[in-house]
Scaffold this motif. Structure first.
Motif, short mmCIF file in Angstrom:
data_model
loop_
_atom_site.label_atom_id
_atom_site.label_comp_id
_atom_site.label_asym_id
_atom_site.label_seq_id
_atom_site.Cartn_x
_atom_site.Cartn_y
_atom_site.Cartn_z
N MET A 1 31.39 31.25 42.44
CA MET A 1 30.77 32.44 42.99
C MET A 1 29.32 32.10 43.32
O MET A 1 28.59 31.57 42.50
CB MET A 1 30.87 33.56 41.96
CG MET A 1 30.21 34.85 42.35
SD MET A 1 31.13 35.65 43.67
CE MET A 1 29.86 36.60 44.39
N ARG A 35 35.37 38.23 33.90
CA ARG A 35 36.38 37.49 34.66
C ARG A 35 37.55 37.11 33.76
O ARG A 35 38.68 37.02 34.19
CB ARG A 35 35.73 36.25 35.29
CG ARG A 35 36.64 35.37 36.11
CD ARG A 35 37.51 36.06 37.12
NE ARG A 35 36.81 36.63 38.25
CZ ARG A 35 37.30 37.64 38.97
NH1 ARG A 35 38.46 38.18 38.68
NH2 ARG A 35 36.65 38.12 39.97
N ASN A 42 42.62 41.25 38.81
CA ASN A 42 43.03 41.46 40.19
C ASN A 42 41.86 41.71 41.14
O ASN A 42 42.06 41.83 42.35
CB ASN A 42 44.03 42.61 40.29
CG ASN A 42 45.35 42.27 39.62
OD1 ASN A 42 45.76 41.11 39.61
ND2 ASN A 42 45.99 43.26 39.04
N LYS A 43 40.66 41.78 40.62
CA LYS A 43 39.49 42.02 41.47
C LYS A 43 39.02 40.69 42.06
O LYS A 43 39.02 39.66 41.39
CB LYS A 43 38.34 42.63 40.65
CG LYS A 43 38.60 44.04 40.22
CD LYS A 43 37.42 44.59 39.42
CE LYS A 43 37.76 46.00 38.98
NZ LYS A 43 36.78 46.53 38.03
N SER A 44 38.58 40.76 43.31
CA SER A 44 37.97 39.57 43.92
C SER A 44 36.60 39.37 43.27
O SER A 44 36.08 40.25 42.59
CB SER A 44 37.82 39.76 45.43
OG SER A 44 36.84 40.74 45.70
N ASN A 45 36.02 38.20 43.49
CA ASN A 45 34.70 37.93 42.94
C ASN A 45 33.67 38.94 43.44
O ASN A 45 32.83 39.41 42.68
CB ASN A 45 34.24 36.52 43.31
CG ASN A 45 34.98 35.46 42.53
OD1 ASN A 45 35.59 35.74 41.50
ND2 ASN A 45 34.95 34.24 43.03
N GLU A 46 33.76 39.30 44.72
CA GLU A 46 32.82 40.27 45.29
C GLU A 46 33.01 41.66 44.69
O GLU A 46 32.04 42.35 44.39
CB GLU A 46 32.98 40.33 46.82
CG GLU A 46 32.50 39.09 47.55
CD GLU A 46 33.48 37.93 47.45
OE1 GLU A 46 34.67 38.14 47.12
OE2 GLU A 46 33.04 36.79 47.68
N GLU A 47 34.26 42.06 44.49
CA GLU A 47 34.53 43.37 43.88
C GLU A 47 34.04 43.42 42.44
O GLU A 47 33.44 44.41 42.02
CB GLU A 47 36.03 43.68 43.92
CG GLU A 47 36.58 43.97 45.28
CD GLU A 47 38.10 44.05 45.29
OE1 GLU A 47 38.62 44.78 46.16
OE2 GLU A 47 38.76 43.41 44.46
#
Length: 122
Positions: A1, A35, A42-47
């Motif tokens: 990230m 994380r 299920n969240k993206s790094n940005e979310e």
């Protein structure tokens, strides 16, 4: 990230963190900790990073904030806006709650700033 190039509220993350007094390293540590949790898998790094920044003051360890202005701790708001002191705004909130107990802190301060012709803070 890539934390250094992430944009949050139209600012680079390191710049935004400096403006609210949160070390970028602390954000990175919270990111790594969340994380690993199943509820965030299920969240993206940005979310996930946006979620962290939206709730950063809830994640800060050892500090309990009691007064908020538009989801920002009032003490941090006062640090960013030195024309106001924390005690001054607490007094305004206390007086406003005494007059109208059901009125929110945000509404009380919004009305105060509008009455004093300050630009809208948020």
């Amino acid at each position: 990230m890539d934390f250094e190039h992430f944009i949050y509220k139209n600012q680079l993350l390191p710049v935004y963190c400096d403006s609210i007094g949160v070390p970028l390293l602390q954000v990175k540590n919270i990111f790594r900790r969340l994380r690993r949790q199943l509820q965030h898998e299920n969240k993206s790094n940005e979310e996930l990073l946006t979620y962290i920044m939206d709730h950063i003051f809830e994640f800060k360890e050892g500090i309990k904030y009691s007064l908020f202005y538009h989801n920002e701790p009032l003490i941090i708001f006062c640090h960013r806006n030195p024309q106001f002191t924390y005690d001054q705004l607490v007094g305004i909130i206390t007086y406003g709650k005494k007059l109208e107990p059901l009125k929110s802190t945000d509404d009380i301060l919004d009305e105060y700033f509008a009455k004093k012709n300050y630009r809208h803070f948020r």
